[in-house]
Write a protein that holds these residues in place. Sequence first.
Motif, PDB file in Angstrom:
ATOM      1  N   ARG A   1       0.837  -1.196   0.000  1.00 29.84           N
ATOM      2  CA  ARG A   1       0.000   0.000   0.000  1.00 29.84           C
ATOM      3  C   ARG A   1       0.879   1.255   0.000  1.00 29.84           C
ATOM      4  O   ARG A   1       1.985   1.257   0.530  1.00 29.84           O
ATOM      5  N   THR A   2       0.341   2.311  -0.594  1.00 26.72           N
ATOM      6  CA  THR A   2       1.057   3.582  -0.698  1.00 26.72           C
ATOM      7  C   THR A   2       0.378   4.627   0.169  1.00 26.72           C
ATOM      8  O   THR A   2      -0.846   4.784   0.130  1.00 26.72           O
TER       9      THR A   2
ATOM     10  N   ARG B   1       4.784   2.056   1.240  1.00 26.20           N
ATOM     11  CA  ARG B   1       5.544   2.923   0.337  1.00 26.20           C
ATOM     12  C   ARG B   1       5.094   4.336   0.653  1.00 26.20           C
ATOM     13  O   ARG B   1       3.885   4.622   0.638  1.00 26.20           O
ATOM     14  N   THR B   2       6.012   5.225   0.975  1.00 30.39           N
ATOM     15  CA  THR B   2       5.624   6.543   1.457  1.00 30.39           C
ATOM     16  C   THR B   2       5.920   7.645   0.446  1.00 30.39           C
ATOM     17  O   THR B   2       6.918   7.596  -0.285  1.00 30.39           O
ATOM     18  N   ILE B   3       5.049   8.634   0.439  1.00 33.72           N
ATOM     19  CA  ILE B   3       5.230   9.856  -0.349  1.00 33.72           C
ATOM     20  C   ILE B   3       5.140  11.021   0.621  1.00 33.72           C
ATOM     21  O   ILE B   3       4.092  11.241   1.245  1.00 33.72           O
ATOM     22  N   ALA B   4       6.215  11.758   0.770  1.00 31.23           N
ATOM     23  CA  ALA B   4       6.265  12.919   1.655  1.00 31.23           C
ATOM     24  C   ALA B   4       5.989  14.170   0.832  1.00 31.23           C
ATOM     25  O   ALA B   4       6.708  14.451  -0.138  1.00 31.23           O
TER      26      ALA B   4
ATOM     27  N   ASP C   1      -2.179   6.951  -8.148  1.00 26.40           N
ATOM     28  CA  ASP C   1      -3.104   6.418  -7.147  1.00 26.40           C
ATOM     29  C   ASP C   1      -2.386   6.135  -5.822  1.00 26.40           C
ATOM     30  O   ASP C   1      -1.284   5.589  -5.820  1.00 26.40           O
ATOM     31  N   VAL C   2      -3.040   6.478  -4.725  1.00 25.21           N
ATOM     32  CA  VAL C   2      -2.516   6.168  -3.396  1.00 25.21           C
ATOM     33  C   VAL C   2      -3.629   5.506  -2.582  1.00 25.21           C
ATOM     34  O   VAL C   2      -4.818   5.621  -2.901  1.00 25.21           O
ATOM     35  N   ASP C   3      -3.229   4.805  -1.525  1.00 23.76           N
ATOM     36  CA  ASP C   3      -4.191   4.088  -0.687  1.00 23.76           C
ATOM     37  C   ASP C   3      -4.542   4.832   0.592  1.00 23.76           C
ATOM     38  O   ASP C   3      -5.660   4.737   1.090  1.00 23.76           O
TER      39      ASP C   3
ATOM     40  N   GLY D   1      -9.484   0.062  -3.531  1.00 24.06           N
ATOM     41  CA  GLY D   1     -10.360  -0.845  -2.823  1.00 24.06           C
ATOM     42  C   GLY D   1     -10.089  -1.000  -1.342  1.00 24.06           C
ATOM     43  O   GLY D   1     -10.795  -1.755  -0.657  1.00 24.06           O
ATOM     44  N   ASN D   2      -9.089  -0.301  -0.815  1.00 23.74           N
ATOM     45  CA  ASN D   2      -8.795  -0.360   0.627  1.00 23.74           C
ATOM     46  C   ASN D   2      -8.125   0.948   1.017  1.00 23.74           C
ATOM     47  O   ASN D   2      -6.941   1.000   1.312  1.00 23.74           O
TER      48      ASN D   2
END
Length: 257
Positions: free
Chosen positions: A19-20, A44-47, A86-88, A137-138
């Motif tokens: 997941r992101t 997985r991280t996006i700062a 897309d991110v979660d 979906g989550n």
Amino acid sequence: MASSSSQPFPPHTGNAPGRTALVTGASSGIGAATVRALAAAGFRTIAAARRVDRLQALAQEVGGQAVALDVTDPESVAAMAEQVGDVDVVVHSAGGALGSDTVEHGDPEGWKTMYDTNVVGVLRVHQALLPGMRRGGNAHVVVIGSIAGFEVYPGGGGYTAVKHGVNALVRTLRQELLGEPVRVTEIAPGMVETEFSLVRLGSQEAADKVYDGLVPLSAEDVADVIAFAVTRPPHVDLDKIVLRPIAQADAAHVHRA
């Protein structure tokens, strides 16, 4: 039937792999700590923030991605959304307070700035990223609110009005997204020692006095709670989490040694 108490609590990594997570306001304080906590949990991280130099160092540290973002600028938000895809999970941490004047002497421009960052900034980022979150979906929307979202105190009129707006926004999202695979959580901390008070009060001396005689929450304390919330099973939604230092009963009652 086995008692639920016989089951151990799931670890923070239980619902993270693959997941992101994107964190706004990630260049310092709770935002930066949250990036570290989510990376440790397997995301997985996006700062995302305005101070890209800080973000790049953080992204390199955790093996994530850095992206420039000013939540008050629609063009910046659109560019961020196009860049990240897309991110979660989205953790809305960008915000802050300005001043501690009474309502009588409040600065209307400061109030507008706080509202644009704390409330409208969440709106902009949410609108930009929600379509992609639905596809996963989550999904999980986490908004950093405050005990100021349901309490008041003298000298806090502007900030409490804004955070009450954040609280209303999150509760509305929870109703509007009901039935979709999108969880919504508000994190409402009490006293947390970060750059928050320095920015609000304008001097290190004044900021330090806020925490005299007590042990406040740390950014890492809050980040740990966020990591817990977003790693629960997909059917579990922690609607609102309030956390305070043990020395604080509410916004107006604090015990100092």
